[in-house]
Write a protein that holds these residues in place. Structure first.
Motif, PDB file in Angstrom:
ATOM      1  N   PHE A 298       0.839  -1.196   0.000  1.00 27.40           N
ATOM      2  CA  PHE A 298       0.000   0.000   0.000  1.00 27.40           C
ATOM      3  C   PHE A 298       0.876   1.250   0.000  1.00 27.40           C
ATOM      4  O   PHE A 298       2.057   1.186   0.358  1.00 27.40           O
ATOM      5  CB  PHE A 298      -0.956   0.012   1.204  1.00 27.40           C
ATOM      6  N   LYS A 299       0.293   2.356  -0.436  1.00 26.70           N
ATOM      7  CA  LYS A 299       1.043   3.606  -0.486  1.00 26.70           C
ATOM      8  C   LYS A 299       0.361   4.654   0.372  1.00 26.70           C
ATOM      9  O   LYS A 299      -0.872   4.717   0.422  1.00 26.70           O
ATOM     10  CB  LYS A 299       1.101   4.140  -1.921  1.00 26.70           C
ATOM     11  N   ILE A 300       1.163   5.456   1.033  1.00 29.57           N
ATOM     12  CA  ILE A 300       0.638   6.624   1.738  1.00 29.57           C
ATOM     13  C   ILE A 300       1.460   7.811   1.288  1.00 29.57           C
ATOM     14  O   ILE A 300       2.689   7.802   1.427  1.00 29.57           O
ATOM     15  CB  ILE A 300       0.707   6.441   3.270  1.00 29.57           C
ATOM     16  N   MET A 301       0.808   8.805   0.702  1.00 29.99           N
ATOM     17  CA  MET A 301       1.463   9.995   0.164  1.00 29.99           C
ATOM     18  C   MET A 301       2.640   9.613  -0.756  1.00 29.99           C
ATOM     19  O   MET A 301       3.721  10.213  -0.698  1.00 29.99           O
ATOM     20  CB  MET A 301       1.966  10.901   1.303  1.00 29.99           C
ATOM     21  N   GLY A 302       2.431   8.596  -1.556  1.00 31.31           N
ATOM     22  CA  GLY A 302       3.434   8.190  -2.537  1.00 31.31           C
ATOM     23  C   GLY A 302       4.524   7.289  -1.992  1.00 31.31           C
ATOM     24  O   GLY A 302       5.355   6.792  -2.750  1.00 31.31           O
ATOM     25  N   VAL A 303       4.544   7.074  -0.678  1.00 32.21           N
ATOM     26  CA  VAL A 303       5.555   6.189  -0.096  1.00 32.21           C
ATOM     27  C   VAL A 303       4.977   4.778  -0.038  1.00 32.21           C
ATOM     28  O   VAL A 303       3.874   4.565   0.473  1.00 32.21           O
ATOM     29  CB  VAL A 303       5.970   6.651   1.320  1.00 32.21           C
TER      30      VAL A 303
END
Lengths: 186, 163
Positions: free
Chosen positions: B25-30
């Protein structure tokens, strides 16, 4: 008698030659050279000792790692291995400035068993300079910054500040860098 | 498991001894990867609110520095074998992949010694992308409780609800 004079003359010539050789060696010893990797940050010239630089890479994708201090820009893939990348501006109190496309470099440095990349604007040259050409840093330098400075030299009439990457690693290891230190934007 | 029925998911249900199954999964592109063995189930945020779960926010435990984090489609993961029902809010997962443990890379020592949380324990390259591996068991202890409504602001779920 004349033979003795000739001998003395030959002795004198030999002595002169030996003396010249000795002087040459003395000069060579005196002109001990060191290799420097010269780079720029915001158009100012800096350098690391060449012996501390393992490789120079074009800027790769730097992956941000949440939960790390601000002086760690992130990590990069170096042929399958992961290396950290430091923002050395944090330590030198240099304002942030966007990289010119294609010019930024990651200098992989290693000292005292610590290895990391350092992001710089450009690597200008790798040069050998006489050790004695490295002078003491100017006294007007901020004391915090001077901690990382070995001295100053010149490159093509530009002042070059020689930095000790080991001191940067040491400072990080001691945990004396303020993690939330803000760098002003230019 | 809801919401992540991907091709790789269906094709590789079996995990060999030298593999780890990761929820990506990604959060703010991370990009992050979490061990599927630590996950009991995953539900929409709005559904999780109806459960008697201790819902906590992923990004409050792992600092994104001064980045204002917004979840596009928040999901809640219920951690398996937790003493209490701890739900961790993440953003919509992208995939589930099996990774050979040989491809897992240690974090550089300089970073390992100075990260502020120990939940990020390694990294793995997924093609051109790098996923940071997160241990939800380590994470859950350092997660503060969140105000549910605050999380929904700016998320797509909020837009749906307001309609």
């Amino acid at each position: 008698m004349g033979e003795e004079i000739e001998k003395r003359k030959s002795d004198r010539i030999l002595e002169a030659i030996k003396k010249r050789l000795d002087e040459k060696q003395t000069i060579q010893v005196e002109e001990k050279k060191v290799e420097l990797v010269v780079f720029t940050l915001n158009d100012a010239f800096y350098a690391f000792y060449g012996k501390d630089v393992k490789e120079i890479l074009s800027v790769l994708t730097i992956y941000f790692v949440p939960g790390t201090p601000k002086y760690i820009l992130g990590i990069v893939n170096v042929r399958g291995d992961i290396q950290s990348v430091l923002n050395i501006r944090t330590f030198l109190n240099i304002p942030e400035q966007g990289l010119t496309e294609g010019k930024g470099r990651i200098v992989i440095a290693e000292k005292n068993g610590v290895r990391s990349g350092v992001l710089v604007d450009s690597v200008v040259d790798v040069v050998e300079v006489p050790e004695e050409s490295i002078k003491q840093a100017i006294s007007t330098l901020n004391e915090e910054i001077r901690y990382f400075v070995v001295g100053e030299t010149t490159y093509k009439n530009n002042n070059v500040v020689l930095l000790d990457i080991g001191k940067v690693f040491e400072k990080i290891s001691e945990g004396k860098i303020e993690p939330s230190a803000e760098i002003p934007n230019k | 498991m809801s919401g992540v029925e991907t091709k790789s998911n269906r094709e590789s249900d079996q995990v060999s001894d030298d593999e780890i199954r990761l929820l990506i999964f990604k959060i703010m592109g991370v990009c992050f990867g979490a061990d599927m063995e630590q996950i009991e189930e995953m539900v929409d945020f709005s559904q999780a609110q109806q459960e008697d779960w201790d819902i906590r926010n992923f990004t409050e435990a792992i600092s994104f520095r001064d980045i204002e984090v917004e979840y596009k489609k928040p999901k809640v993961i219920l951690i398996k074998d937790s003493d209490q029902d701890v739900g961790i809010v993440i953003d919509q997962p992208e995939n589930i992949v099996n990774i050979n443990i040989k491809s897992i890379r240690l974090l550089p020592p300089l970073l390992e010694n100075h990260k502020t949380v120990d939940a990020i324990w390694a990294a793995v390259f997924l093609g051109e992308e790098l996923a940071l591996l997160v241990d939800f068991y380590r994470l859950q202890n350092s997660l503060p409780k969140i105000e549910n409504q605050k999380l929904l602001e700016n998320s797509e779920d909020a837009e749906v609800e307001s309609n």
